[in-house]
Design an enzyme around this catalytic site. Structure first.
Site, PDB file in Angstrom:
ATOM      1  N   HIS A  23      -1.877  -2.948 -17.002  1.00 24.02           N
ATOM      2  CA  HIS A  23      -0.348  -2.590 -16.674  1.00 24.02           C
ATOM      3  C   HIS A  23      -0.053  -1.038 -17.100  1.00 24.02           C
ATOM      4  O   HIS A  23      -0.868  -0.461 -17.678  1.00 24.02           O
ATOM      5  CB  HIS A  23       0.506  -3.568 -17.576  1.00 24.02           C
ATOM      6  CG  HIS A  23       0.352  -5.042 -17.172  1.00 24.02           C
ATOM      7  ND1 HIS A  23       1.164  -6.130 -17.992  1.00 24.02           N
ATOM      8  CD2 HIS A  23      -0.352  -5.841 -16.407  1.00 24.02           C
ATOM      9  CE1 HIS A  23       0.734  -7.481 -17.348  1.00 24.02           C
ATOM     10  NE2 HIS A  23      -0.228  -7.156 -16.591  1.00 24.02           N
ATOM     11  N   ARG A  50       6.600  -4.524   6.014  1.00 20.35           N
ATOM     12  CA  ARG A  50       5.751  -5.628   6.143  1.00 20.35           C
ATOM     13  C   ARG A  50       4.678  -5.440   5.015  1.00 20.35           C
ATOM     14  O   ARG A  50       4.294  -6.442   4.191  1.00 20.35           O
ATOM     15  CB  ARG A  50       4.890  -5.600   7.273  1.00 20.35           C
ATOM     16  CG  ARG A  50       5.678  -6.399   8.514  1.00 20.35           C
ATOM     17  CD  ARG A  50       4.813  -6.224   9.820  1.00 20.35           C
ATOM     18  NE  ARG A  50       5.689  -7.083  10.899  1.00 20.35           N
ATOM     19  CZ  ARG A  50       4.844  -7.423  12.199  1.00 20.35           C
ATOM     20  NH1 ARG A  50       3.786  -6.946  12.165  1.00 20.35           N
ATOM     21  NH2 ARG A  50       5.688  -7.889  13.069  1.00 20.35           N
ATOM     22  N   TRP A  63      10.211  -2.893  24.286  1.00 23.69           N
ATOM     23  CA  TRP A  63      10.638  -2.651  23.040  1.00 23.69           C
ATOM     24  C   TRP A  63      12.248  -2.520  22.816  1.00 23.69           C
ATOM     25  O   TRP A  63      12.702  -1.606  23.415  1.00 23.69           O
ATOM     26  CB  TRP A  63       9.975  -1.749  22.217  1.00 23.69           C
ATOM     27  CG  TRP A  63       8.435  -1.845  22.215  1.00 23.69           C
ATOM     28  CD1 TRP A  63       7.559  -1.284  22.891  1.00 23.69           C
ATOM     29  CD2 TRP A  63       7.840  -2.651  21.091  1.00 23.69           C
ATOM     30  NE1 TRP A  63       6.157  -1.651  22.435  1.00 23.69           N
ATOM     31  CE2 TRP A  63       6.512  -2.522  21.657  1.00 23.69           C
ATOM     32  CE3 TRP A  63       8.164  -3.442  20.150  1.00 23.69           C
ATOM     33  CZ2 TRP A  63       5.479  -3.092  20.738  1.00 23.69           C
ATOM     34  CZ3 TRP A  63       7.201  -3.907  19.365  1.00 23.69           C
ATOM     35  CH2 TRP A  63       6.003  -3.877  19.719  1.00 23.69           C
ATOM     36  N   ARG A  65       0.662  -2.558   9.508  1.00 21.11           N
ATOM     37  CA  ARG A  65       0.037  -1.539  10.216  1.00 21.11           C
ATOM     38  C   ARG A  65       0.832  -0.261  10.025  1.00 21.11           C
ATOM     39  O   ARG A  65       0.911   0.488  10.944  1.00 21.11           O
ATOM     40  CB  ARG A  65      -0.587  -1.689  11.642  1.00 21.11           C
ATOM     41  CG  ARG A  65      -1.265  -2.842  11.816  1.00 21.11           C
ATOM     42  CD  ARG A  65      -1.782  -3.063  13.110  1.00 21.11           C
ATOM     43  NE  ARG A  65      -0.562  -3.305  14.063  1.00 21.11           N
ATOM     44  CZ  ARG A  65       0.219  -4.142  14.410  1.00 21.11           C
ATOM     45  NH1 ARG A  65       0.006  -5.367  13.971  1.00 21.11           N
ATOM     46  NH2 ARG A  65       1.194  -4.208  15.393  1.00 21.11           N
ATOM     47  N   SER A 119      11.294  -8.496  25.252  1.00 20.76           N
ATOM     48  CA  SER A 119      11.836  -8.135  24.192  1.00 20.76           C
ATOM     49  C   SER A 119      10.926  -6.770  23.525  1.00 20.76           C
ATOM     50  O   SER A 119      11.640  -5.894  22.630  1.00 20.76           O
ATOM     51  CB  SER A 119      11.635  -9.238  22.696  1.00 20.76           C
ATOM     52  OG  SER A 119      10.328  -9.520  22.199  1.00 20.76           O
ATOM     53  N   CYS A 133       5.405  -6.731 -21.719  1.00 17.28           N
ATOM     54  CA  CYS A 133       5.165  -8.181 -21.648  1.00 17.28           C
ATOM     55  C   CYS A 133       4.542  -8.485 -22.989  1.00 17.28           C
ATOM     56  O   CYS A 133       3.929  -7.572 -23.994  1.00 17.28           O
ATOM     57  CB  CYS A 133       4.111  -8.575 -20.586  1.00 17.28           C
ATOM     58  SG  CYS A 133       2.303  -7.757 -21.002  1.00 17.28           S
ATOM     59  N   GLU A 171       1.910   0.146 -19.234  1.00 20.05           N
ATOM     60  CA  GLU A 171       2.248   0.689 -20.487  1.00 20.05           C
ATOM     61  C   GLU A 171       0.670   1.145 -21.044  1.00 20.05           C
ATOM     62  O   GLU A 171       0.546   2.182 -21.619  1.00 20.05           O
ATOM     63  CB  GLU A 171       2.619  -0.367 -21.464  1.00 20.05           C
ATOM     64  CG  GLU A 171       4.123  -0.734 -20.937  1.00 20.05           C
ATOM     65  CD  GLU A 171       4.202  -1.902 -20.118  1.00 20.05           C
ATOM     66  OE1 GLU A 171       4.893  -2.618 -20.430  1.00 20.05           O
ATOM     67  OE2 GLU A 171       3.332  -2.160 -19.075  1.00 20.05           O
ATOM     68  N   SER A 206       7.367 -27.214  13.414  1.00 18.62           N
ATOM     69  CA  SER A 206       7.720 -28.567  13.331  1.00 18.62           C
ATOM     70  C   SER A 206       6.978 -29.439  14.452  1.00 18.62           C
ATOM     71  O   SER A 206       6.301 -30.586  14.056  1.00 18.62           O
ATOM     72  CB  SER A 206       9.075 -29.100  13.129  1.00 18.62           C
ATOM     73  OG  SER A 206       9.768 -28.714  14.250  1.00 18.62           O
TER      74      SER A 206
END
Length: 364
Positions: free
Chosen positions: A47, A181, A167, A204, A165, A72, A49, A221
């Site tokens: 960690h 992402r 771009w 990416r 869509s 922690c 610290e 679904s």
């Protein structure tokens, strides 16, 4: 120098280290850093610290430790940070907020005080709340922090009536999206997006695959994802969330293609998104980026499950009444019931505009 701000800046350098929080730490003595700075290493590593204390060595004795989150005090993959701080002879510890994890939640503070260390809490609290917004929600509710992200035209369309869509947004916005992402634990999209756009859903940034890829989640679904879909290929794991409406043979084909298949209950004819969020939270998904399409984003809004919005608005007008909207669903019947963004921030991404905020309803 504002050393709490320095600790927060170091925390951001840690990158994605989920399911643990990204923490930064800096040791100061007599107004200067004593060679001790650090941030959380990837899971299994030390960690912040401990990294800072090791860099400082004996200079840590009598110093003040500034850390971006309460240290922690429990044994996880690594020993408690509080023990290392006490053993090093640190005189004082400053941090912005208590750790909301049930294993800590003020106990680290108490342990340091009991050892005779001066503790100060609250400096940089507002910024720390933002930095740890996903971690705080997961640790207090068990659910991931849900970020709805979409790119739309000025009239709110995410595609032409033909389904085209690419771009709507420009290259700067797409590069920003890949950076986003790389920061989240999972990306969610609906089956229609997979069928129409066939995205890979990988991170990416800079045109290179990120070292740690988010979990790719498809809400399907009825079982429409094709076995050759790009979301089943390339780096990263894929989770297909489906219902009893999908055919067992299709589920087997998804597993053969390398995906994990999770059968969840339905809410009407659609997947129970609340159950999906619970399942993702149990898998240590702290942050969930929802990239569409409009139906699944609309369903999340209808159920009050969206925590944050990133809306990229492109300077174009599609104008077709049958073009898909960025947010569908039942929606608001009156303006007073509409979602509004709290604390909106507006930025330029090349020719596009990015609007970020936290949705809330003005009337309940």
């Amino acid at each position: 120098m504002d050393y709490v701000q320095r600790a927060l800046a170091l925390a951001r350098q840690a990158g994605r280290v989920s399911p643990q929080p990204a923490v930064g730490a800096v040791l100061v003595r007599e107004g200067r850093v004593v060679g001790g700075e650090g941030f959380t290493q990837p899971p299994g590593g030390p960690h912040a610290e401990v990294v800072a204390l090791e860099h400082a060595g004996e200079a840590a004795r009598g110093a003040t430790l500034y850390v971006s989150l309460e240290p922690c005090c429990h044994q996880g993959r690594t020993p408690p940070c509080t023990r290392a701080i006490i053993a090093a002879g640190v005189a004082a510890v400053h941090f912005p907020i208590l750790d909301p994890d049930p294993h800590v939640r003020g106990r680290g503070h108490e342990e340091l005080v009991a050892a005779g260390i001066a503790v100060r809490v609250g400096e940089g609290e507002e910024e720390a709340q933002r930095l740890y917004e996903a971690y705080i929600k997961h640790r207090t509710t068990g659910l991931p922090f849900v970020i709805a992200k979409f790119a739309a035209s000025l009239d709110g369309r995410i595609a032409a009536p033909s389904g085209e869509s690419r771009w709507i947004s420009g290259p700067e916005a797409r590069e920003w999206a890949h950076g986003l992402r790389a920061e989240v634990d999972a990306i969610l999209c609906g089956a229609s997006t997979i069928v129409v756009d066939d995205p890979q859903l990988t991170a990416r940034p800079g045109g290179r695959e990120a070292a740690r890829q988010p979990l790719r989640v498809v809400a399907d679904s009825r079982g429409r994802t094709p076995a050759g879909a790009r979301v089943l290929q390339g780096p990263g794991r894929t989770l297909i969330a489906t219902s009893d409406r999908s055919h067992p043979g299709w589920r087997a084909a998804m597993e053969t293609a390398g995906a994990e298949v999770l059968v969840l209950p339905r809410r009407g004819d659609s997947l129970d998104l609340g159950a999906l969020l619970q399942a993702l939270g149990q898998r240590d998904v702290l942050s969930l980026l929802v990239e569409g399409g409009g139906v699944i984003i609309g369903a999340l809004f209808d159920q009050g499950l969206v925590d944050k919005v990133h809306a990229v608005i492109a300077p174009m007008i599609i104008g077709a009444s049958d073009a898909p909207a960025a947010v569908a669903g039942g929606g608001a019947r009156r303006l007073a019931e509409a979602w509004r963004l709290r604390e909106p921030v507006v930025e330029r991404l090349g020719e596009d505009v990015l609007i970020t905020g936290y949705p809330e309803r003005t009337s309940e």
